[in-house]
Write an enzyme that holds these catalytic residues in place. Structure first.
Site, PDB file in Angstrom:
ATOM      1  N   CYS A 172      -2.098   5.340  -5.205  1.00  0.00           N
ATOM      2  CA  CYS A 172      -2.818   4.429  -4.306  1.00  0.00           C
ATOM      3  C   CYS A 172      -2.929   3.117  -5.060  1.00  0.00           C
ATOM      4  O   CYS A 172      -3.280   3.102  -6.251  1.00  0.00           O
ATOM      5  CB  CYS A 172      -4.195   4.974  -3.959  1.00  0.00           C
ATOM      6  SG  CYS A 172      -5.163   3.833  -2.938  1.00  0.00           S
ATOM      7  N   THR A 176       0.854  -1.173   0.000  1.00  0.00           N
ATOM      8  CA  THR A 176       0.000   0.000   0.000  1.00  0.00           C
ATOM      9  C   THR A 176       0.894   1.228   0.000  1.00  0.00           C
ATOM     10  O   THR A 176       1.949   1.214   0.649  1.00  0.00           O
ATOM     11  CB  THR A 176      -0.925   0.045   1.233  1.00  0.00           C
ATOM     12  OG1 THR A 176      -1.260   1.397   1.554  1.00  0.00           O
ATOM     13  CG2 THR A 176      -0.261  -0.546   2.455  1.00  0.00           C
TER      14      THR A 176
END
Length: 231
Positions: free
Chosen positions: A198, A83
């Site tokens: 992201c 992430t």
């Protein structure tokens, strides 16, 4: 081949992409039945997201550190935080283990620099767009000039990530809104490229949606992780 420890589940939607990419890249490089050696710690993302939005980064960090130590104890030789946002805690995680952490921002910045562009639009969670741990690293360490959307744009990008993409929802109107925001940033902010900052954003948009360079941080990070694993 070194064994990679994956800190995943944040969200599992993007971790599934990481798992596929890591194995595909190893097969592309080595051929045949070769695949990546992986250990995966998959969080219940609700526990992480709750701490993110409450500003409890210390609590989130404690969870990541515990998991990273578990992966090291299980035999991982390198760590991958699956992430962008949780790289806010990369330093804390790295300090807690003796194995190296492959940093997503460093891998991305090198790809941007190699492409000869310097002023990328950074689309990401609110935390990544508004705090300095990511864009500051791009600027200070690599001399880039990342640009984030205005307030309305940040609200849009963040909402789509958490309310849609992290829940497996991909909508055409959200894709159109992302593309329109990049268009506005090209016009008003003179951006010359796009960082999909992201890991879930790859579910929504990609290089084919633009005529400027687009950097898929998930793939870039996976490539860097395989580089390490095969070194």
């Amino acid at each position: 081949m070194k064994t990679l420890g994956l800190l995943g589940g944040m969200s599992w939607e993007s971790t599934a992409i990481y798992y596929r990419l890591l194995n595909e890249i190893v097969r592309e490089r080595l051929g045949g039945l070769r695949s990546a050696k992986l250990l995966l710690w998959s969080f219940d993302f609700a526990e992480i997201a709750e701490r993110q939005h409450a500003g409890d980064w210390e609590g989130a960090g404690a969870l990541l550190v515990e998991a990273a130590r578990g992966l090291e104890a299980a035999g991982a030789q390198g760590l991958v935080i699956c992430t962008n946002t949780m790289h806010k805690l990369a330093n804390e995680v790295q300090a807690a283990v003796s194995i190296p952490l492959i940093h997503i921002a460093d891998a991305t910045a090198r790809a941007v620099a190699d492409a000869g562009v310097k002023r990328p639009a950074l689309l990401a969670t609110r935390f990544t767009m508004e705090q300095d741990f990511y864009k500051g690293r791009l600027a200070d360490k690599f001399g880039l000039q990342p640009v984030v959307p205005d307030q309305a744009g940040r609200d849009l990008v963040h909402k789509v990530i958490y309310d849609e993409l992290c829940q497996g929802i991909v909508q055409d109107d959200s894709k159109a809104a992302y593309i329109a925001e990049v268009g506005r940033m090209r016009r008003d902010e003179k951006v010359d490229s796009v960082i999909m900052g992201c890991t879930e954003i790859t579910m929504l948009i990609g290089p084919s949606d633009f005529d400027i360079p687009v950097f898929d941080t998930t793939r870039i990070h996976a490539e860097a992780a395989v580089d390490f694993a095969l070194s």
